[in-house]
Design a protein around this motif. Structure first.
Motif, PDB file in Angstrom:
ATOM      1  N   LEU B 131       0.810  -1.146  -0.044  1.00  0.00           N
ATOM      2  CA  LEU B 131      -0.008   0.083  -0.102  1.00  0.00           C
ATOM      3  C   LEU B 131       0.736   1.213  -0.232  1.00  0.00           C
ATOM      4  O   LEU B 131       0.495   2.216  -0.816  1.00  0.00           O
ATOM      5  N   ILE B 135       0.770   4.096  -2.882  1.00  0.00           N
ATOM      6  CA  ILE B 135       0.514   5.455  -2.505  1.00  0.00           C
ATOM      7  C   ILE B 135       1.664   6.285  -2.974  1.00  0.00           C
ATOM      8  O   ILE B 135       1.463   7.445  -3.684  1.00  0.00           O
ATOM      9  N   GLU B 138       1.796   6.813  -6.827  1.00  0.00           N
ATOM     10  CA  GLU B 138       0.473   7.751  -7.473  1.00  0.00           C
ATOM     11  C   GLU B 138       0.452   8.667  -6.538  1.00  0.00           C
ATOM     12  O   GLU B 138      -0.718   9.609  -6.560  1.00  0.00           O
ATOM     13  N   ARG B 140       1.356  11.829  -6.903  1.00  0.00           N
ATOM     14  CA  ARG B 140       1.118  13.407  -7.782  1.00  0.00           C
ATOM     15  C   ARG B 140      -0.532  13.119  -8.167  1.00  0.00           C
ATOM     16  O   ARG B 140      -0.964  14.141  -7.772  1.00  0.00           O
ATOM     17  N   ALA B 141      -0.878  12.037  -8.561  1.00  0.00           N
ATOM     18  CA  ALA B 141      -2.274  11.855  -8.710  1.00  0.00           C
ATOM     19  C   ALA B 141      -3.062  12.260  -7.684  1.00  0.00           C
ATOM     20  O   ALA B 141      -4.063  12.722  -7.660  1.00  0.00           O
ATOM     21  N   ALA B 144      -3.199  15.792  -6.654  1.00  0.00           N
ATOM     22  CA  ALA B 144      -4.041  16.457  -7.641  1.00  0.00           C
ATOM     23  C   ALA B 144      -5.533  16.256  -7.056  1.00  0.00           C
ATOM     24  O   ALA B 144      -6.420  16.977  -7.105  1.00  0.00           O
ATOM     25  N   CYS B 145      -5.856  14.938  -6.674  1.00  0.00           N
ATOM     26  CA  CYS B 145      -7.197  14.599  -6.111  1.00  0.00           C
ATOM     27  C   CYS B 145      -7.638  15.419  -4.919  1.00  0.00           C
ATOM     28  O   CYS B 145      -8.622  15.901  -4.773  1.00  0.00           O
ATOM     29  N   PRO B 219      -9.537   9.185  -6.182  1.00  0.00           N
ATOM     30  CA  PRO B 219      -8.802   8.333  -5.539  1.00  0.00           C
ATOM     31  C   PRO B 219      -8.966   6.792  -5.304  1.00  0.00           C
ATOM     32  O   PRO B 219      -8.039   6.215  -5.447  1.00  0.00           O
ATOM     33  N   ILE B 222      -7.656   5.334  -8.513  1.00  0.00           N
ATOM     34  CA  ILE B 222      -6.109   5.502  -8.589  1.00  0.00           C
ATOM     35  C   ILE B 222      -5.459   4.432  -7.694  1.00  0.00           C
ATOM     36  O   ILE B 222      -4.617   3.639  -8.255  1.00  0.00           O
ATOM     37  N   VAL B 223      -5.881   4.440  -6.374  1.00  0.00           N
ATOM     38  CA  VAL B 223      -5.299   3.561  -5.301  1.00  0.00           C
ATOM     39  C   VAL B 223      -5.626   2.211  -5.734  1.00  0.00           C
ATOM     40  O   VAL B 223      -4.548   1.324  -5.669  1.00  0.00           O
ATOM     41  N   PHE B 227      -2.669  -0.319  -6.601  1.00  0.00           N
ATOM     42  CA  PHE B 227      -2.359  -1.395  -5.312  1.00  0.00           C
ATOM     43  C   PHE B 227      -2.585  -2.812  -6.003  1.00  0.00           C
ATOM     44  O   PHE B 227      -1.713  -3.744  -5.671  1.00  0.00           O
TER      45      PHE B 227
END
Lengths: 241, 241, 241, 241
Positions: B131, B135, B138, B140-141, B144-145, B219, B222-223, B227
């Motif tokens: 995890l 995290i 990602e 930067r993404a 942004a979120c 999020p 993305i996560v 993951f």
């Protein structure tokens, strides 16, 4: 055995009795219905116990002919069938009916046993088997998720306990109490029976709610992907088991 | 080091003490249990502090033999190990026990320190490391979120404040108050302690609830993706650190 | 028929009347608005009934020219069109208006019939058709999900009933009562009107909330994937039907 | 212009003032803080208005040198820049400050205008631009979702209105009232302020909650996929706009 009409009819017959039996347990728990229709509930229970007993006996008898067990002596093939998960579930589905005559068991314990009949459906539901397969295939990823989620629940509960214990001693007075709040918030259920009232508590709850959404995406993503794969791979053939 | 039975046993032993120590902190927060079983809690705390101290000393001593640090003088290798995140966590896990003898620290601060022991699990849990990796990959993404989500919370809170401040001055009287409502609604938790009552407020809340679902998918998506990738890439080898 | 301006204008005209008709039904249910603007509601209802009647007649008349039905006698082509789902919906959309003159029907039943006009939109909305296609393509996977979800609802409801029936007989006194709690918790809605209060009940609810999130990921994942596929495959051409 | 240190510093400076300005608006809404720190709020507002005015003037002046507009006369290049979305946002961000001297505007309207400054961040946040791109790319699929969701909200609200209007005339007495319940249930927020109490109403709510989860998966899946694509495609270069 596709193509065999008798087998299909037998399947449908047994599935119908499983559904009837479970529905009867559910409805019987309503006092008004139990008072008014008791004979029907007793009849359904009696008949479904009869059907499941016959089914169990036939399966046990037929298991000696099963290709994988044919090389064994009959009694050993049958014993081995009786010890498979499906065999145990079949036995548990009829046992409470007979035990009720010998043991003065609590009505409630019987209810749980009778609902176990739902598990018999698993043999006939490709969906349930697909889910079991998907969960088994991803068991390590799911265990990792559980560790993460457990840590998160305990940590947020402890922090919340420190922030709110003075303001709401009855709701956040102990860490286990706060864990109830943490699980319900992290799962985004949010009953609203336990809610922070201090500014610090609200800040912690806001962070928890957002963090929880990210964390809970993990099992969701894992199971959904695995299940979709399994569902599309298999051809939904209902096999005899 | 797979294959090394002693290492596996040591791992299991330390994981067991971490779990016991955290469970003891959680249960000790219940007054009834603290009153009844205090000696047990004290014993668990004493033993786990002992175990973690020995573990810390051994790790510190052994770090001089670590391949990556072998070229350094022993004391510098150990200092460098002590300053890694894992080393700091190990130290924090035992510090409160010793400090409690010297400083009249608040019981509550000790609780938080003792729960830090959960972080020790991170060394043994591939899931937590996966995890963290996901995290980090990602970050930067996710940042942004967070910007998007923050803007959304403030904007909906401000609009709701304008719509409901007159009708419910105690709940939407200030923008920070309204932000509590906005976060709980956008995360779809919905405690129900703060609810709009004017038609305009309800319209804003309906749009917020729908918009929030779309925004919070970000999020989550993305996560979950990152993951799942990390989980499937690594072989779940439990390494010594 | 793209490029045909008249057809486009007719589409827009009918869509506008569908929206106006549905909006009128919604607003008419507010007593204050019904009292103040009754003539407008009556006029909208009259005009939309007129428009939909003309539309239905034209479609019925034109269906004889439809390439797929051209080889049939006119009356058979028209009958076959009238029996398609679209034809039935078009009829149901105008029937209540005429029935109201002959039968002293309940106002409420009329409301439901008039809202059926929303289904007329399906012919013009590629989105709705995509969703229908996606659900149809995944109908077996969704049925499997329903079986799983149903089992989960009944099982958790029965366990909760056993745990909380004594503490809250009015809320968990019967299994159907507990099923209301189970569905609302598994869907992570969490109204908070029914909440466990015993420690055992809270433990069961926590497990249910987490399990539910995993289980509910199944339909979500299946539908979202199938819908995205269908959406990207088709070119969003609005066809005449 | 990456590599240009002055531009980076200017960006950071303006982002800092945007954040300070928005934070000041949020905190100023708390009466206790407004009373205690009014001079600070006034100063922040004055300075940020000054900074944004200078920024706007410089951007307007510089736009004549912009490669895409260099072929135009200076005043036309500047006018065209002023009419871009970014140019309009920049103007709206400073206008309320100056208007407040001339017009006796309501304090509240000013708050909304001042929060529009958040939109200035969009120029500097690649995340917000990615989201805008993702939403734009999937605008037709999202419109289809909105039609489906709208139909679902109105339909479930109408059915619920018929089922519960007699039992709870204050909560389900009109279809718009019931729509509030429908949106909050379909979004799985579940405040709990409006809850069905009749058995039929509970059955409808259970179906709505499950259906809603499936339906809401649609925008979630669409946006999450598109956003992830856009996020991974772009290199997160902060461009001058």
């Amino acid at each position: 055995v596709p193509g065999d009409r008798l087998a299909s009819a037998a399947h449908a017959f047994i599935i119908a009795w499983i559904v009837a039996s479970v529905a009867s347990v559910v409805l019987e728990s309503v006092p008004r219905l139990r008072a008014g229709y008791e004979p029907i509930f007793v009849a359904v229970e009696f008949c479904s116990a009869l059907v499941f007993t016959v089914e169990y006996a036939l399966r046990l008898w037929a298991s000696a002919e099963h290709p994988a067990l044919r090389h064994l002596p009959h009694w050993r093939a049958r014993l081995r069938h009786a010890l498979t998960p499906a065999g145990v579930i079949d036995l548990l589905a009829i046992l409470p009916f007979y035990l009720a005559y010998f043991v003065a068991a609590d009505f409630r314990v019987l209810v749980v046993f009778r609902l176990l009949r739902f598990l018999k459906l698993m043999r006939y539901s490709p969906g349930m088997r697909s889910l079991t397969e998907a969960i088994y295939a991803e068991r390590r990823a799911l265990a990792a998720c559980l560790v993460i989620l457990g840590s998160l629940v305990i940590t947020t509960a402890a922090v919340m306990h420190l922030a709110e214990a003075d303001a709401q001693p009855d709701k956040f007075g102990t860490i286990p109490d706060a864990m109830w709040w943490a699980v319900i918030t992290l799962a985004t259920v949010g009953y609203g029976d336990v809610v922070p009232i201090t500014p610090l508590g609200k800040l912690i709850a806001a962070v928890t709610a957002l963090m929880g959404l990210v964390m809970l995406a993990l099992p969701v993503g894992i199971v959904a992907t695995a299940f979709a794969e399994v569902i599309h791979r298999r051809e939904f053939v209902v096999t005899w088991g």
